[in-house]
Design a protein around this motif. Sequence first.
Motif, PDB file in Angstrom:
ATOM      1  N   LEU A 363      -0.004   7.376   2.002  1.00  0.00           N
ATOM      2  CA  LEU A 363       0.175   6.111   1.286  1.00  0.00           C
ATOM      3  C   LEU A 363      -0.162   6.237  -0.195  1.00  0.00           C
ATOM      4  O   LEU A 363       0.517   5.662  -1.050  1.00  0.00           O
ATOM      5  CB  LEU A 363      -0.689   5.016   1.930  1.00  0.00           C
ATOM      6  N   GLY A 364      -1.225   6.967  -0.484  1.00  0.00           N
ATOM      7  CA  GLY A 364      -1.672   7.059  -1.863  1.00  0.00           C
ATOM      8  C   GLY A 364      -2.390   5.802  -2.310  1.00  0.00           C
ATOM      9  O   GLY A 364      -2.408   4.770  -1.615  1.00  0.00           O
ATOM     10  N   HIS A 365      -2.995   5.874  -3.491  1.00  0.00           N
ATOM     11  CA  HIS A 365      -3.733   4.727  -4.013  1.00  0.00           C
ATOM     12  C   HIS A 365      -2.820   3.531  -4.240  1.00  0.00           C
ATOM     13  O   HIS A 365      -3.150   2.385  -3.877  1.00  0.00           O
ATOM     14  CB  HIS A 365      -4.439   5.124  -5.311  1.00  0.00           C
ATOM     15  N   ASP A 366      -1.657   3.768  -4.815  1.00  0.00           N
ATOM     16  CA  ASP A 366      -0.735   2.668  -5.098  1.00  0.00           C
ATOM     17  C   ASP A 366      -0.214   2.024  -3.818  1.00  0.00           C
ATOM     18  O   ASP A 366      -0.067   0.794  -3.749  1.00  0.00           O
ATOM     19  CB  ASP A 366       0.436   3.174  -5.939  1.00  0.00           C
ATOM     20  N   GLY A 367       0.078   2.832  -2.802  1.00  0.00           N
ATOM     21  CA  GLY A 367       0.567   2.272  -1.547  1.00  0.00           C
ATOM     22  C   GLY A 367      -0.467   1.416  -0.843  1.00  0.00           C
ATOM     23  O   GLY A 367      -0.137   0.361  -0.269  1.00  0.00           O
ATOM     24  N   ILE A 368      -1.725   1.842  -0.891  1.00  0.00           N
ATOM     25  CA  ILE A 368      -2.788   1.064  -0.248  1.00  0.00           C
ATOM     26  C   ILE A 368      -2.986  -0.266  -0.959  1.00  0.00           C
ATOM     27  O   ILE A 368      -3.052  -1.338  -0.341  1.00  0.00           O
ATOM     28  CB  ILE A 368      -4.097   1.882  -0.237  1.00  0.00           C
ATOM     29  N   VAL A 369      -3.056  -0.208  -2.300  1.00  0.00           N
ATOM     30  CA  VAL A 369      -3.252  -1.436  -3.072  1.00  0.00           C
ATOM     31  C   VAL A 369      -2.058  -2.377  -2.902  1.00  0.00           C
ATOM     32  O   VAL A 369      -2.227  -3.607  -2.807  1.00  0.00           O
ATOM     33  CB  VAL A 369      -3.483  -1.089  -4.556  1.00  0.00           C
ATOM     34  N   GLU A 370      -0.858  -1.815  -2.847  1.00  0.00           N
ATOM     35  CA  GLU A 370       0.335  -2.644  -2.719  1.00  0.00           C
ATOM     36  C   GLU A 370       0.348  -3.402  -1.396  1.00  0.00           C
ATOM     37  O   GLU A 370       0.751  -4.576  -1.348  1.00  0.00           O
ATOM     38  CB  GLU A 370       1.581  -1.774  -2.838  1.00  0.00           C
ATOM     39  N   ARG A 371      -0.088  -2.775  -0.327  1.00  0.00           N
ATOM     40  CA  ARG A 371      -0.107  -3.458   0.980  1.00  0.00           C
ATOM     41  C   ARG A 371      -1.123  -4.595   0.992  1.00  0.00           C
ATOM     42  O   ARG A 371      -0.844  -5.684   1.501  1.00  0.00           O
ATOM     43  CB  ARG A 371      -0.423  -2.460   2.086  1.00  0.00           C
ATOM     44  N   ILE A 372      -2.293  -4.364   0.452  1.00  0.00           N
ATOM     45  CA  ILE A 372      -3.303  -5.420   0.421  1.00  0.00           C
ATOM     46  C   ILE A 372      -2.878  -6.540  -0.519  1.00  0.00           C
ATOM     47  O   ILE A 372      -3.072  -7.734  -0.234  1.00  0.00           O
ATOM     48  CB  ILE A 372      -4.660  -4.828   0.008  1.00  0.00           C
ATOM     49  N   LYS A 373      -2.273  -6.177  -1.641  1.00  0.00           N
ATOM     50  CA  LYS A 373      -1.792  -7.179  -2.585  1.00  0.00           C
ATOM     51  C   LYS A 373      -0.672  -8.018  -1.990  1.00  0.00           C
ATOM     52  O   LYS A 373      -0.598  -9.236  -2.204  1.00  0.00           O
ATOM     53  CB  LYS A 373      -1.322  -6.480  -3.861  1.00  0.00           C
ATOM     54  N   HIS A 374       0.208  -7.386  -1.218  1.00  0.00           N
ATOM     55  CA  HIS A 374       1.305  -8.117  -0.573  1.00  0.00           C
ATOM     56  C   HIS A 374       0.763  -9.152   0.410  1.00  0.00           C
ATOM     57  O   HIS A 374       1.259 -10.294   0.466  1.00  0.00           O
ATOM     58  CB  HIS A 374       2.222  -7.131   0.140  1.00  0.00           C
ATOM     59  N   ALA A 375      -0.261  -8.795   1.165  1.00  0.00           N
ATOM     60  CA  ALA A 375      -0.857  -9.742   2.105  1.00  0.00           C
ATOM     61  C   ALA A 375      -1.489 -10.919   1.372  1.00  0.00           C
ATOM     62  O   ALA A 375      -1.372 -12.077   1.796  1.00  0.00           O
ATOM     63  CB  ALA A 375      -1.892  -9.039   2.983  1.00  0.00           C
ATOM     64  N   SER A 376      -2.151 -10.662   0.244  1.00  0.00           N
ATOM     65  CA  SER A 376      -2.749 -11.754  -0.527  1.00  0.00           C
ATOM     66  C   SER A 376      -1.678 -12.665  -1.109  1.00  0.00           C
ATOM     67  O   SER A 376      -1.856 -13.891  -1.168  1.00  0.00           O
ATOM     68  CB  SER A 376      -3.617 -11.183  -1.648  1.00  0.00           C
ATOM     69  N   GLN A 377      -0.559 -12.097  -1.542  1.00  0.00           N
ATOM     70  CA  GLN A 377       0.530 -12.917  -2.067  1.00  0.00           C
ATOM     71  C   GLN A 377       1.139 -13.813  -0.998  1.00  0.00           C
ATOM     72  O   GLN A 377       1.549 -14.946  -1.278  1.00  0.00           O
ATOM     73  CB  GLN A 377       1.601 -12.017  -2.689  1.00  0.00           C
ATOM     74  N   LEU A 378       1.214 -13.325   0.225  1.00  0.00           N
ATOM     75  CA  LEU A 378       1.713 -14.153   1.315  1.00  0.00           C
ATOM     76  C   LEU A 378       0.808 -15.359   1.544  1.00  0.00           C
ATOM     77  O   LEU A 378       1.297 -16.486   1.765  1.00  0.00           O
ATOM     78  CB  LEU A 378       1.814 -13.315   2.597  1.00  0.00           C
ATOM     79  N   SER A 379      -0.492 -15.146   1.471  1.00  0.00           N
ATOM     80  CA  SER A 379      -1.424 -16.264   1.650  1.00  0.00           C
ATOM     81  C   SER A 379      -1.285 -17.278   0.527  1.00  0.00           C
ATOM     82  O   SER A 379      -1.292 -18.493   0.763  1.00  0.00           O
ATOM     83  CB  SER A 379      -2.862 -15.739   1.720  1.00  0.00           C
ATOM     84  N   GLN A 380      -1.156 -16.792  -0.697  1.00  0.00           N
ATOM     85  CA  GLN A 380      -1.006 -17.709  -1.828  1.00  0.00           C
ATOM     86  C   GLN A 380       0.302 -18.485  -1.741  1.00  0.00           C
ATOM     87  O   GLN A 380       0.356 -19.669  -2.091  1.00  0.00           O
ATOM     88  CB  GLN A 380      -1.074 -16.917  -3.141  1.00  0.00           C
ATOM     89  N   ARG A 381       1.356 -17.832  -1.264  1.00  0.00           N
ATOM     90  CA  ARG A 381       2.644 -18.514  -1.136  1.00  0.00           C
ATOM     91  C   ARG A 381       2.545 -19.648  -0.121  1.00  0.00           C
ATOM     92  O   ARG A 381       3.038 -20.769  -0.351  1.00  0.00           O
ATOM     93  CB  ARG A 381       3.704 -17.506  -0.717  1.00  0.00           C
ATOM     94  N   LEU A 382       1.914 -19.394   0.996  1.00  0.00           N
ATOM     95  CA  LEU A 382       1.759 -20.440   2.004  1.00  0.00           C
ATOM     96  C   LEU A 382       0.859 -21.556   1.503  1.00  0.00           C
ATOM     97  O   LEU A 382       1.130 -22.748   1.721  1.00  0.00           O
ATOM     98  CB  LEU A 382       1.200 -19.841   3.296  1.00  0.00           C
TER      99      LEU A 382
END
Length: 804
Positions: A363-382
Amino acid sequence: KMVDPTLAEMGKNLNEAMKMLEDNQRKVEEENEKKYVRKDIPGPLQGRCWYLPLFLVWFLFSPPRYASGQDMVSILQLVQNLMHGEEEEETSQAYRLQNVGEQGHMALLGHSLAAYISVLDRERLRKLTTRILSDTTLWLCRLFRYENGSAYYHEDDREGLLKICRLVIHTRYEDYTVEGFNVLYTKQPVIYISSAARTGLGQALCNQLGLPLSCMCRVPCNTMFGSQHQMDVALLDRLIKDDVESGKLPLLLVANAGTPGAGHTDKLGRLKELCEQYNMWLHVEGVNLATLALGYVSSSVLAATKCDSMTLTLGSWLGLPAVPAVTLYRHEDPSLSLAAGLTSSQPVEKLRALPLWLSLQYLGHDGIVERIKHASQLSQRLLENLKNLDFIKTSVEDELSSPVVVFKFFQEYSNRDQTSHAAQASTIQHPIISNERHIYDTFNQWLGEQLAQLVPASGVDVVELEDEGTCVRFSPLMTSAVLGTEIQDVDQLVDCLKMKIPVLTSTLQLREEFEQEVRRTVGLLYIEDLSWPGLGVVRYSHHSDGKNDDKQEKELEKINTELLKKLNELESDLTFSLGPEFGGQKNCVYIGMVTEDLDVSELVETIAATGREIEENSRLLENMTEVVRKGIQEAQLQLQKANEERLLEEGLLRQIPVVGSVLNWFSPFQASPKGRTFNLTAGSLESTESTYVSKAQGTGTTPPPTPTSSLAKQRLPGQKIFKRSLRSSDGLSETSSVSHCDDLEKLDQRPPALLPGQEQGPLETEKTEERKEAAQVTKAEAEDVPRDKSPHDCTKAEEQESQR
């Protein structure tokens, strides 16, 4: 180029195995050919073998081909059948590993590599495991901002906390290694845990540590100020002081960075100061720890980096299957860590980090951060969409960065204190009575189940909170990586929620009206079931006629069962059922969710009329059965009496076989036939003499009309039953006026009835013409259409008026 052929073959076999297990395009015929009768005994040992003795003899002299084992394809096919099961053919697609992806393959490859590496020589194995363990620990400490930490990798997410407790016990009790539980008896340890922690955590710790439950202290959360899910720091301070004064030893505090229910974070900064004051160990766990990898971290979660230990569950956050959980901790004495089981001298146990080592590199550093960031964006969208919805209350601690969204349906009544709700507009904290609380819990349970069924990719579930009750939870950090949740799934979730809110509000508003209508209706009994998500529960109860309770109960069950069948046959949008499988009332009709255009009075009237119809039909059948039985008995008596009368009329000589025949030959006996017929309508025996006279069977009395429940309500085209008319009353009156004029015109255009041979005279002809003109004038006035009258028409009308 791969140097190690075994390693290359392992990777190739793993790729082939994953492709085979993830292939969703197999034909049904091939699956049917490879089905197994008994799953617990695979291969040729399935089922009963009547030829088993012959088979054993043949096996002794000639070993079969499968004795040497099966190939990989057959074994994987067997594994797939065991995974999905033959009984889940329709729903097996939802359980396939379609979202594992290549990063998941790397994690699975790590388990295979761990088994392969374990056969290396000891020195090479030691160097390899040390490198893997040190790299993974360094990456995790830097990624989650935990400096100078050590790591313990474990399969059970509670095992890390258990090892930390043993480490603290070894640290605080110097003679624990020698004297064991004796040192604990002299000074009892105390472990403090939040009341909002996951269920069973404290009991599991006491069982594994061999401590009594009195060593576990549950700290209540705030009830007046702050979040309802944050630990009460002031009360914790008083509890610690009381334990110290009573001779106990405060040992460890378990705090939350994201409670299991609502995702709230404790005041970690103040808790850390309190733990330093009493020389306690602070352990933090929770889903909000994942946000430490992001660029912006809230101050409440950032305080977790100063704690003594924390547990990370990377498998659910990143969607990695079969990777271990990690507990990061700081401790200076490696011997005590070894005694507590946090470190091991066995190199094979260090290979637990290998699957995570491979996945993090992929995954690498960017892949890990991107997955966690995507989950946070989903919460903010809802969360942004929920703010614009009426009747939806949210429970979010930090709206800017909270990865967990908890919401519920709630509708305020006019009789409530609006001031108290204005102060709590952003939360779902509200004082309500117990019955109303139960109703809202039921409705939110139904809402959560509906949303999870309509949008399965969202991963929403139902959670029970102590103060708020039943709520719907959206935690994408725990589900989005596995389910593949995207922004469009959140938008679809909001659309489904918008469709369900009107149904919930209308059902909640009509429940009271339905209860009042049922209580006013004779023959219906309202059943209060607060756990039913719908309009309500009703039971048809017939009048008692002196029968025993068992017979009445059977009749009641029969009537309500038939009533449910009749209601389901109606063309309506309502759902009628027998209620839940467990815990529901018996012999009742449960009515589901409704819309605002429901005509409650018509619904209740239909239920009552249908119930009366069923009861009267059943009583009519019972009465008819009794009438038929009495009629048969009466017919037998009359037949016996008729035989005696015939014997007296014919005489005794005519009953002798030979003499009677000779006598009848010379002097025939003329007797009118006397028969009887049983009239089911009148319930009586009648003579058949009229039938023989008229040579035709009479129809008898007209039977009484069968009771019916049809309501004489006029409906618009396409309008279903139990629906209010959506058109205005003015439109209906105008339509009815025009239709009335049309009917009047047709009625007046009909000629008067004439006797046979009579012709219509001039007076009748003139009256007919007058009726036509009057009908035309009436229709024109109803349609409000201006009509121009000529002088000739006016003169003609005056002449007709004078003639009349």
